[in-house]
Design a protein around this motif. Structure first.
Motif, PDB file in Angstrom:
ATOM      1  N   ILE A 175       0.867  -1.181   0.000  1.00  0.00           N
ATOM      2  CA  ILE A 175       0.000   0.000   0.000  1.00  0.00           C
ATOM      3  C   ILE A 175       0.899   1.225   0.000  1.00  0.00           C
ATOM      4  O   ILE A 175       1.905   1.275   0.703  1.00  0.00           O
ATOM      5  CB  ILE A 175      -0.949   0.007   1.218  1.00  0.00           C
ATOM      6  CG1 ILE A 175      -1.901  -1.194   1.126  1.00  0.00           C
ATOM      7  CG2 ILE A 175      -1.731   1.323   1.294  1.00  0.00           C
ATOM      8  CD1 ILE A 175      -2.782  -1.376   2.328  1.00  0.00           C
ATOM      9  N   ARG A 176       0.530   2.206  -0.798  1.00  0.00           N
ATOM     10  CA  ARG A 176       1.301   3.451  -0.913  1.00  0.00           C
ATOM     11  C   ARG A 176       0.432   4.622  -0.464  1.00  0.00           C
ATOM     12  O   ARG A 176      -0.734   4.721  -0.836  1.00  0.00           O
ATOM     13  CB  ARG A 176       1.731   3.653  -2.365  1.00  0.00           C
ATOM     14  CG  ARG A 176       2.404   4.990  -2.633  1.00  0.00           C
ATOM     15  CD  ARG A 176       2.939   5.069  -4.045  1.00  0.00           C
ATOM     16  NE  ARG A 176       4.212   4.345  -4.071  1.00  0.00           N
ATOM     17  CZ  ARG A 176       4.896   4.096  -5.186  1.00  0.00           C
ATOM     18  NH1 ARG A 176       4.422   4.470  -6.353  1.00  0.00           N
ATOM     19  NH2 ARG A 176       6.042   3.444  -5.117  1.00  0.00           N
ATOM     20  N   LEU A 177       1.035   5.523   0.317  1.00  0.00           N
ATOM     21  CA  LEU A 177       0.375   6.767   0.706  1.00  0.00           C
ATOM     22  C   LEU A 177       0.889   7.873  -0.209  1.00  0.00           C
ATOM     23  O   LEU A 177       2.103   8.060  -0.344  1.00  0.00           O
ATOM     24  CB  LEU A 177       0.670   7.107   2.165  1.00  0.00           C
ATOM     25  CG  LEU A 177       0.128   8.451   2.656  1.00  0.00           C
ATOM     26  CD1 LEU A 177      -1.407   8.478   2.605  1.00  0.00           C
ATOM     27  CD2 LEU A 177       0.622   8.739   4.067  1.00  0.00           C
ATOM     28  N   MET A 178      -0.042   8.598  -0.813  1.00  0.00           N
ATOM     29  CA  MET A 178       0.289   9.705  -1.719  1.00  0.00           C
ATOM     30  C   MET A 178      -0.114  11.026  -1.083  1.00  0.00           C
ATOM     31  O   MET A 178      -1.159  11.117  -0.449  1.00  0.00           O
ATOM     32  CB  MET A 178      -0.467   9.561  -3.042  1.00  0.00           C
ATOM     33  CG  MET A 178      -0.200   8.280  -3.805  1.00  0.00           C
ATOM     34  SD  MET A 178       1.422   8.230  -4.545  1.00  0.00           S
ATOM     35  CE  MET A 178       1.291   9.509  -5.786  1.00  0.00           C
ATOM     36  N   ARG A 179       0.731  12.044  -1.245  1.00  0.00           N
ATOM     37  CA  ARG A 179       0.390  13.427  -0.912  1.00  0.00           C
ATOM     38  C   ARG A 179       0.323  14.147  -2.242  1.00  0.00           C
ATOM     39  O   ARG A 179       1.341  14.316  -2.906  1.00  0.00           O
ATOM     40  CB  ARG A 179       1.429  14.082  -0.004  1.00  0.00           C
ATOM     41  CG  ARG A 179       1.073  15.527   0.326  1.00  0.00           C
ATOM     42  CD  ARG A 179       2.202  16.368   0.907  1.00  0.00           C
ATOM     43  NE  ARG A 179       3.161  15.703   1.738  1.00  0.00           N
ATOM     44  CZ  ARG A 179       4.462  15.604   1.411  1.00  0.00           C
ATOM     45  NH1 ARG A 179       4.940  16.074   0.273  1.00  0.00           N
ATOM     46  NH2 ARG A 179       5.294  14.999   2.234  1.00  0.00           N
ATOM     47  N   ASN A 180      -0.870  14.536  -2.656  1.00  0.00           N
ATOM     48  CA  ASN A 180      -1.108  15.064  -4.005  1.00  0.00           C
ATOM     49  C   ASN A 180      -0.564  14.046  -5.000  1.00  0.00           C
ATOM     50  O   ASN A 180      -1.084  12.950  -5.064  1.00  0.00           O
ATOM     51  CB  ASN A 180      -0.524  16.460  -4.161  1.00  0.00           C
ATOM     52  CG  ASN A 180      -1.225  17.477  -3.265  1.00  0.00           C
ATOM     53  OD1 ASN A 180      -2.404  17.356  -2.976  1.00  0.00           O
ATOM     54  ND2 ASN A 180      -0.491  18.476  -2.804  1.00  0.00           N
TER      55      ASN A 180
END
Length: 169
Positions: free
Chosen positions: A94-99
């Motif tokens: 799982i990857r967390l994206m900021r914008n």
């Protein structure tokens, strides 16, 4: 020259348009370091499938606007993940994206053993971000199938009636 005011209690005036409120005028900033200033919550219930080894959006996202460029954002995620496994095992990422920027990869978040079965779980993830901006930020999750070489292995986010959540503080 700065000055210091020491008081025990501050109270708003008891009558008028701003009764019982402490008003900070426009253009002024009230700072209380270490305090939660806002909470934003988002959820996703729509199923998303991934049979590839590429990160794809789960559909889970939320938008927050930090008050200061020094603000921290605590991201709390409850990501529903499900796997249809043939003979191999699967350990989805799982990857967390900021914008549009990847800020954290959570690798092998859960182990689904092989043997031709279906399984699912909700994994709890957290990340403390220092975005260094005072404008709106969208946080979202992506996921990938780590064993996509076996075409019968499929990973879903929000399978069936499952719900994923994201909380931004």
């Amino acid at each position: 020259m700065a000055s210091e005011l020491q008081v025990t209690t501050i109270r708003g005036v008891p009558t008028g348009a701003s009764a019982n409120q402490i008003v900070v005028p426009s253009g002024q900033t009230l700072s209380a370091p270490g305090h939660v200033i806002q909470v934003v919550y988002g959820f996703q219930e729509t199923q998303v499938a991934n049979t590839t080894n590429n990160f794809v959006d789960t559909g889970l996202s939320a938008i927050i606007t930090p008050k200061l460029t020094t603000s921290k954002v605590l991201v709390l995620i409850g990501q529903s993940i499900w796997a249809n496994i043939s003979s191999l095992h699967n350990e989805p990422d799982i990857r967390l994206m900021r914008n549009t920027t990847a800020v954290k990869d959570f690798l092998n978040v859960i182990y689904f053993g092989g043997g031709g079965y279906n399984a699912g779980a909700t994994v709890a993830l957290q990340y403390l971000d220092s975005p260094a901006v005072g404008s709106a930020i969208t946080y979202k999750t992506q996921f990938r199938n780590t064993y996509a070489s076996d075409s019968s292995n499929k990973v879903d986010a929000q399978h069936g009636t499952a719900t994923s959540t994201i909380t931004l503080l």
